[in-house]
Scaffold this motif. Structure first.
Motif, PDB file in Angstrom:
ATOM      1  N   UNK A  49      29.507   0.285  -4.596  1.00 43.77           N
ATOM      2  CA  UNK A  49      28.796   0.754  -3.403  1.00 43.77           C
ATOM      3  C   UNK A  49      28.858   2.269  -3.288  1.00 43.77           C
ATOM      4  N   UNK A  50      30.046   2.810  -3.482  1.00 42.05           N
ATOM      5  CA  UNK A  50      30.220   4.262  -3.405  1.00 42.05           C
ATOM      6  C   UNK A  50      29.310   4.976  -4.399  1.00 42.05           C
TER       7      UNK A  50
ATOM      8  N   UNK B 245      19.816   2.658  -0.941  1.00 45.95           N
ATOM      9  CA  UNK B 245      20.176   1.976   0.301  1.00 45.95           C
ATOM     10  C   UNK B 245      21.013   0.758  -0.078  1.00 45.95           C
ATOM     11  N   UNK B 246      22.226   0.676   0.456  1.00 43.08           N
ATOM     12  CA  UNK B 246      23.160  -0.368   0.036  1.00 43.08           C
ATOM     13  C   UNK B 246      23.776  -1.044   1.255  1.00 43.08           C
ATOM     14  N   UNK B 247      23.909  -2.365   1.177  1.00 44.63           N
ATOM     15  CA  UNK B 247      24.649  -3.135   2.175  1.00 44.63           C
ATOM     16  C   UNK B 247      25.620  -4.045   1.437  1.00 44.63           C
ATOM     17  N   UNK B 248      26.850  -4.119   1.961  1.00 42.53           N
ATOM     18  CA  UNK B 248      27.884  -4.980   1.384  1.00 42.53           C
ATOM     19  C   UNK B 248      28.156  -6.131   2.339  1.00 42.53           C
ATOM     20  N   UNK B 249      28.255  -7.340   1.802  1.00 42.80           N
ATOM     21  CA  UNK B 249      28.681  -8.500   2.583  1.00 42.80           C
ATOM     22  C   UNK B 249      30.074  -8.890   2.104  1.00 42.80           C
TER      23      UNK B 249
ATOM     24  N   UNK C 104      37.796  -9.115   7.066  1.00 49.32           N
ATOM     25  CA  UNK C 104      37.517  -8.064   8.060  1.00 49.32           C
ATOM     26  C   UNK C 104      38.216  -6.739   7.767  1.00 49.32           C
ATOM     27  N   UNK C 105      39.396  -6.781   7.147  1.00 47.50           N
ATOM     28  CA  UNK C 105      40.102  -5.542   6.821  1.00 47.50           C
ATOM     29  C   UNK C 105      39.334  -4.740   5.772  1.00 47.50           C
ATOM     30  N   UNK C 106      38.811  -5.437   4.768  1.00 44.47           N
ATOM     31  CA  UNK C 106      38.030  -4.750   3.738  1.00 44.47           C
ATOM     32  C   UNK C 106      36.733  -4.198   4.314  1.00 44.47           C
ATOM     33  N   UNK C 107      36.126  -4.956   5.228  1.00 39.00           N
ATOM     34  CA  UNK C 107      34.904  -4.486   5.882  1.00 39.00           C
ATOM     35  C   UNK C 107      35.174  -3.188   6.630  1.00 39.00           C
ATOM     36  N   UNK C 108      36.286  -3.143   7.352  1.00 41.17           N
ATOM     37  CA  UNK C 108      36.611  -1.955   8.133  1.00 41.17           C
ATOM     38  C   UNK C 108      36.891  -0.754   7.241  1.00 41.17           C
ATOM     39  N   UNK C 109      37.544  -0.987   6.104  1.00 41.98           N
ATOM     40  CA  UNK C 109      37.807   0.105   5.161  1.00 41.98           C
ATOM     41  C   UNK C 109      36.491   0.692   4.652  1.00 41.98           C
ATOM     42  N   UNK C 110      35.559  -0.183   4.299  1.00 40.71           N
ATOM     43  CA  UNK C 110      34.259   0.286   3.796  1.00 40.71           C
ATOM     44  C   UNK C 110      33.526   1.081   4.867  1.00 40.71           C
ATOM     45  N   UNK C 111      33.532   0.576   6.103  1.00 38.80           N
ATOM     46  CA  UNK C 111      32.847   1.273   7.196  1.00 38.80           C
ATOM     47  C   UNK C 111      33.491   2.628   7.461  1.00 38.80           C
ATOM     48  N   UNK C 112      34.825   2.661   7.464  1.00 40.35           N
ATOM     49  CA  UNK C 112      35.535   3.918   7.737  1.00 40.35           C
ATOM     50  C   UNK C 112      35.296   4.963   6.658  1.00 40.35           C
ATOM     51  N   UNK C 113      35.213   4.516   5.403  1.00 44.09           N
ATOM     52  CA  UNK C 113      35.159   5.463   4.291  1.00 44.09           C
ATOM     53  C   UNK C 113      33.754   5.706   3.749  1.00 44.09           C
ATOM     54  N   UNK C 114      32.862   4.720   3.895  1.00 42.38           N
ATOM     55  CA  UNK C 114      31.526   4.866   3.309  1.00 42.38           C
ATOM     56  C   UNK C 114      30.414   4.829   4.345  1.00 42.38           C
ATOM     57  N   UNK C 115      30.760   4.520   5.597  1.00 48.75           N
ATOM     58  CA  UNK C 115      29.739   4.434   6.638  1.00 48.75           C
ATOM     59  C   UNK C 115      29.426   2.989   6.990  1.00 48.75           C
ATOM     60  N   UNK C 116      28.503   2.807   7.910  1.00 48.26           N
ATOM     61  CA  UNK C 116      28.192   1.468   8.415  1.00 48.26           C
ATOM     62  C   UNK C 116      27.338   0.653   7.476  1.00 48.26           C
TER      63      UNK C 116
END
Length: 224
Positions: A16-17, A25-29, A33-45
């Motif tokens: 993703x990075x 344009x990229x979206x991760x599923x 929830x912890x991994x989701x939050x890490x991605x949002x914090x470091x790579x955006x929403x």
């Protein structure tokens, strides 16, 4: 290009990075929830929490307009289901699946998955680049003589943590080929110590695929 990645572990995160930096344009599923939050914090929403093999999160991610879907989970069966749903339900033109067990590559091809990427093959290629040519054994050819490539994570409570490799009773037919720690590849030596969370890639015979689990349980520690 719009790309959906299923699986936000190490492979999914770094993919993703890279794709975001390339202007896609990229979206991760990702279900954790912890991994989701890490991605949002470091790579955006760019992350959605949910089971990537379910239609709901796929719809939320807009899979019907995706150019490419990448199934990058650690489970080959899930990756196969994800790619088949993407093609048959959402008419995604191109699907790419991560294969954790190289023996499954033929199955993915027969069932119409466009491209596969063997995690083990990539790691072995890295090993072959790191080892001097004069001492190199081409590990990929070992499958023809019954070799198995195994990748597992060291549990945080494993008795083997902190013990040098040269103090382990590792059979001759078992090779710890690569250790991945915090995204960095380590070619292990006798003094190398495993840490909790390390990803370990081993090569052994098909009959002894359980040796890595036995190692992590402390059964191969050399007793004084």
């Amino acid at each position: 290009m719009y790309i959906i990645i299923i699986g936000g572990g190490k492979v999914g995160y770094y993919l993703t990075e890279h794709l975001l930096k390339a202007g896609n344009e990229v979206v991760v599923i990702e279900k954790n929830p912890k991994k989701v939050q890490i991605i949002i914090n470091e790579l955006g929403g760019v992350a959605i929490q949910g089971d990537g093999s379910d239609a709901g999160p796929m719809l939320e991610a807009g899979m019907n307009r995706a150019d490419i879907v990448v199934a990058a989970t650690g489970d080959d069966e899930d990756n196969l289901i994800i790619c088949q749903m993407a093609k048959k339900k959402f008419n995604v033109k191109r699907t790419i699946a991560r294969i954790n067990n190289p023996k499954n590559e033929h199955i993915f091809s027969v069932l119409g998955i466009d491209s596969t990427v063997s995690y083990v093959d990539a790691l072995v290629a890295q090993i072959e680049r790191e080892i001097p040519a004069h001492s190199l054994i081409h590990l990929l050819t070992l499958r023809d003589v019954g070799a198995a490539f195994i990748e597992k994570q060291v549990p945080e409570d494993s008795p083997v943590i902190g013990i040098p490799m040269n103090e382990l009773s590792i059979p001759q037919q078992f090779l710890i080929a690569l250790v991945i720690r915090e995204g960095q590849a380590i070619i292990p030596k006798g003094t190398t110590k495993l840490l909790g969370g390390d990803e370990v890639v081993a090569v052994t015979t098909l009959e002894q695929e359980d040796l890595l689990e036995r190692l992590f349980r402390g059964e191969l520690i050399r007793r004084q």
